[in-house]
Design a protein around this motif. Sequence first.
Motif, PDB file in Angstrom:
ATOM      1  N   ALA A  92       0.833  -1.204   0.000  1.00  0.00           N
ATOM      2  CA  ALA A  92       0.000   0.000   0.000  1.00  0.00           C
ATOM      3  C   ALA A  92       0.868   1.255   0.000  1.00  0.00           C
ATOM      4  N   ARG A 112       2.163   1.950  -3.336  1.00  0.00           N
ATOM      5  CA  ARG A 112       1.141   2.540  -4.211  1.00  0.00           C
ATOM      6  C   ARG A 112       0.854   3.983  -3.837  1.00  0.00           C
ATOM      7  N   VAL A 134      -0.469   4.981  -0.784  1.00  0.00           N
ATOM      8  CA  VAL A 134      -1.600   5.107   0.132  1.00  0.00           C
ATOM      9  C   VAL A 134      -1.129   5.810   1.399  1.00  0.00           C
ATOM     10  N   HIS A 135      -1.898   6.778   1.856  1.00  0.00           N
ATOM     11  CA  HIS A 135      -1.569   7.528   3.070  1.00  0.00           C
ATOM     12  C   HIS A 135      -2.299   6.908   4.248  1.00  0.00           C
TER      13      HIS A 135
END
Length: 154
Positions: A92, A95, A97-98
């Motif tokens: 994640a 990618r 993602v925060h």
Amino acid sequence: MPSKPKIQRAEAARVISCNAIKVRFSPDEDQSELQAQLQSLAKEIAAGLSDLEPEEGKALLGSFVSALFLSIAEEERREMRRQRQAEGIAAAKARGVHFGPQPKPLPEKFPECYKAWQDGEITHTQAAEMCGISRKAFYRAITRMKQAEDCAAG
């Protein structure tokens, strides 16, 4: 050496109380110490089972071994879950993602206060008060602003 377990016999219930043996080990240490502790524990259990009828001893030993295997399987399941979770978090993050809450927007006066602080006209405490935030929040805002500038430049 641990003492022999005490057996209390009642009409319907039998209780075996063993000395509390704490098995402690570190994964970094030599496994021979752990093996010695487990052998000591096995001897104490065997001594307690030897005083029982053979069928009762076999049943107790069977339930002990089952509980041991179940706890090992449960620990392996937990470790597999931790590993899969770590892999998912890494994927994640790759990618973009925060995780966590979104940061609060910077105060409107922040750029002017930051510039005045940077030029030495005011202290960071005064700059934070002018923006209506704490000193720590002011420093965090500076860090966020520099990261945003680095991302824009890069």
